[in-house]
Design a protein around this motif. Structure first.
Motif, short mmCIF file in Angstrom:
data_model
loop_
_atom_site.label_atom_id
_atom_site.label_comp_id
_atom_site.label_asym_id
_atom_site.label_seq_id
_atom_site.Cartn_x
_atom_site.Cartn_y
_atom_site.Cartn_z
N SER A 45 0.82 -1.21 0.00
CA SER A 45 0.00 0.00 0.00
C SER A 45 0.85 1.26 0.00
O SER A 45 0.55 2.22 -0.71
CB SER A 45 -0.93 0.00 1.21
OG SER A 45 -1.76 -1.14 1.22
N TYR B 177 -8.45 -2.39 1.14
CA TYR B 177 -6.99 -2.57 1.07
C TYR B 177 -6.65 -4.03 0.80
O TYR B 177 -5.65 -4.33 0.15
CB TYR B 177 -6.33 -2.11 2.37
CG TYR B 177 -6.02 -0.64 2.39
CD1 TYR B 177 -4.86 -0.14 1.81
CD2 TYR B 177 -6.89 0.26 2.99
CE1 TYR B 177 -4.57 1.21 1.82
CE2 TYR B 177 -6.61 1.62 3.01
CZ TYR B 177 -5.45 2.09 2.41
OH TYR B 177 -5.18 3.42 2.42
N SER C 247 -8.26 -6.01 -1.12
CA SER C 247 -8.52 -6.34 -2.52
C SER C 247 -7.56 -5.63 -3.47
O SER C 247 -7.06 -6.24 -4.42
CB SER C 247 -9.96 -6.00 -2.89
OG SER C 247 -10.21 -4.62 -2.68
N THR C 248 -7.30 -4.33 -3.24
CA THR C 248 -6.42 -3.56 -4.14
C THR C 248 -5.48 -2.67 -3.32
O THR C 248 -5.64 -1.45 -3.30
CB THR C 248 -7.24 -2.70 -5.10
OG1 THR C 248 -8.13 -1.85 -4.34
CG2 THR C 248 -8.04 -3.54 -6.06
N LEU D 8 -3.34 0.12 -5.44
CA LEU D 8 -4.19 1.15 -6.03
C LEU D 8 -4.82 2.03 -4.96
O LEU D 8 -4.90 3.26 -5.11
CB LEU D 8 -5.27 0.49 -6.88
CG LEU D 8 -6.24 1.45 -7.59
CD1 LEU D 8 -5.47 2.36 -8.54
CD2 LEU D 8 -7.30 0.66 -8.34
N LYS D 9 -5.26 1.43 -3.85
CA LYS D 9 -5.87 2.22 -2.77
C LYS D 9 -4.83 3.15 -2.16
O LYS D 9 -5.13 4.32 -1.85
CB LYS D 9 -6.43 1.30 -1.68
CG LYS D 9 -7.20 2.04 -0.60
CD LYS D 9 -8.41 2.75 -1.17
CE LYS D 9 -9.29 3.35 -0.08
NZ LYS D 9 -8.72 4.50 0.61
N PHE E 137 -10.93 0.64 -16.01
CA PHE E 137 -10.40 1.15 -14.73
C PHE E 137 -11.30 2.21 -14.07
O PHE E 137 -10.92 2.78 -13.04
CB PHE E 137 -8.99 1.75 -14.89
CG PHE E 137 -8.04 0.87 -15.65
CD1 PHE E 137 -7.76 -0.42 -15.22
CD2 PHE E 137 -7.42 1.33 -16.80
CE1 PHE E 137 -6.88 -1.23 -15.90
CE2 PHE E 137 -6.53 0.54 -17.50
CZ PHE E 137 -6.26 -0.75 -17.06
N VAL F 199 -12.30 1.70 -10.38
CA VAL F 199 -11.29 1.85 -9.33
C VAL F 199 -10.72 3.27 -9.31
O VAL F 199 -9.67 3.52 -8.75
CB VAL F 199 -10.14 0.83 -9.52
CG1 VAL F 199 -10.64 -0.58 -9.26
CG2 VAL F 199 -9.51 0.94 -10.91
#
Length: 454
Positions: A47, A188, A190-191, A194-195, A422, A425
């Motif tokens: 992250s 967080y 899951s992605t 990106l998050k 995308f 997201v």
């Protein structure tokens, strides 16, 4: 003749890097990485990498963009798209780093880090009283800034970093828990990358880079470097040094936040976490020292932002209100907005940041790539036009659900997610921007070939 080949010493780079660090690193840069760590838990490593890209990488690229394009500031840079676009983006960006978000956040962060944890039952009245005192001081010093920024900055930054280093060392030597115990939140889990990337928007440093990049460039020039390539080189090296320091602090704070996840599960923002950590390791004394250093840092930043905001609007609208009027109106409005509270203020700012960031990121990359198309305005314009509609959608997608329902956005958004990659997201602007750039670049090359044909 000016010496354009002057070589920088290490101390020259350190001096400019320190100034760049001071421009970018405010109280918000403390609360967001530590809150990221708490939410990311055991996935903090992935992250924080995403966070570093948007909170450190883009600000550095923004300063480089100002240097490479030889722009005189944000308005000059955005004018490469279109004059109307320049007014729109400059006004909205300065409102964001001014009275709509960043300046009010300075007061709320100071309150959350200090006083909200001192009182057993904090109330809106305490926040109101604190923000009034805070902004009265900002108003007084903004009307006559003098040397207060230099004086406070020379003593405050070392003191703040000194105390923060003790807090970081204590947190790693005596961690509150292990990362294995820190369970990430669903988003967080899951992605995580990106998050973290999207959370980096909250620092608003990429926006600030375009607003304040000219200060760094002028500082390099003032040291006797005027050749554009040399200026860019020194800005990049100084910026890289500042980025390393900022990155280290971000990573450390993120891990501290992860250590606190099993302990402080009910905290709502990073200001609360930072205050609780200081109290845990150093007791009430540490909490007071942290509050004083953060409050003074926020006060200094508030004075600087109010001053920059007022001076910018005077330059853009010379026949408008006076400097004093801008300062009074901006400070008063910021005081009102600050009483929304830190958590609510952050939530309300997300739609605006999700709209602005795609425009700014695209502008930064266009500026850096502009030598490829000889800074042609048509490439800037078309690429930005392709980006704008999806940026609007990204912003609206972060508004409260009742607003989306009221304007009939929900059904449209559900359909758009099926066609725009995308978008679901928060990164739907990427493909349209690339299409816009490729299309405008091809048109530029066609025109160039025609102009040189016999």
């Amino acid at each position: 003749m000016t010496n354009t080949t002057k070589k920088f010493s290490f101390l020259d780079y350190v001096g400019i890097a320190s100034m760049l660090f001071g421009l970018f690193f405010g109280a918000g840069n403390l609360i967001f990485p530590i809150f990221l760590g708490k939410q990311a838990g055991s996935l903090v490593s992935i992250s924080i990498l995403g966070f570093l890209v948007s909170s450190v990488g883009f600000p550095l690229l923004g300063v480089i963009a100002i240097a490479m394009t030889r722009s005189n500031g944000l308005f000059d840079l955005t004018s490469k798209v279109h004059p109307a676009y320049a007014y729109f983006v400059t006004i909205l960006l300065y409102l964001t780093i001014g009275p709509l978000f960043v300046v009010p956040r300075l007061a709320t962060v100071s309150y959350e880090v200090g006083l909200s944890q001192v009182f057993d039952s904090p109330s809106p009245l305490y926040l109101m009283l604190f923000t009034i005192i805070f902004f009265v001081l900002v108003l007084i010093f903004s009307l006559k800034p003098g040397n207060i920024l230099d004086i406070v900055g020379k003593f405050l930054n070392p003191l703040f970093l000194f105390f923060l280093s003790f807090l970081i060392i204590a947190s790693f030597v005596f961690p509150m828990s292990s990362l294995d115990q820190a369970i990430p939140t669903p988003v967080y889990a899951s992605t995580p990358f990106l998050k973290g990337f999207l959370d980096g928007y909250n620092t608003v440093d990429a926006l600030a880079a375009l607003a304040f990049g000219i200060i760094v460039v002028n500082t390099v020039k003032a040291k006797g470097v005027t050749h554009p390539k040399d200026v860019s080189s020194h800005v990049i090296k100084s910026g890289a040094l500042a980025v390393v320091v900022m990155g280290i602090i971000y990573v450390a704070l993120a891990y501290i936040g992860a250590f606190t996840a099993p302990v402080y599960g009910d905290t709502q923002n990073g200001g609360q976490i930072l205050s609780l950590v200081a109290s845990h390791y150093f007791g009430r004394f540490g909490q007071v020292i942290l509050f004083l250093t953060v409050a003074l840092a926020c006060l200094k930043t508030g004075i600087g932002l109010i001053t920059a905001f007022s001076e910018t609007f005077i330059d853009m609208f010379p026949n408008g209100p006076s400097y004093k009027t801008y300062v009074i109106l901006t400070t008063s409005f910021s005081c009102v907005v600050a009483n929304i509270g830190l958590t609510q203020l952050i939530q309300l700012s997300v739609p605006l940041l999700m709209f602005l960031y795609p425009l700014v990121i695209v502008l930064i990359f266009l500026s850096i790539l502009s030598p490829l198309f000889n800074h042609a305005p048509s490439v800037f314009l078309l690429t930005s036009l392709f980006t704008l509609p999806v940026a609007i959608i990204d912003g609206l997608a972060q508004t409260p659900e009742h607003i989306q329902q009221m304007i009939g956005f929900v059904r449209f958004y559900d359909q758009a997610k099926e066609t725009v990659p995308f978008l679901s997201v928060g990164m739907g602007w990427i493909i349209p921007s690339l299409i816009g750039f490729i299309f405008s670049f091809i048109l530029y090359r066609i025109r160039q070939n025609r102009s040189v044909s016999p």
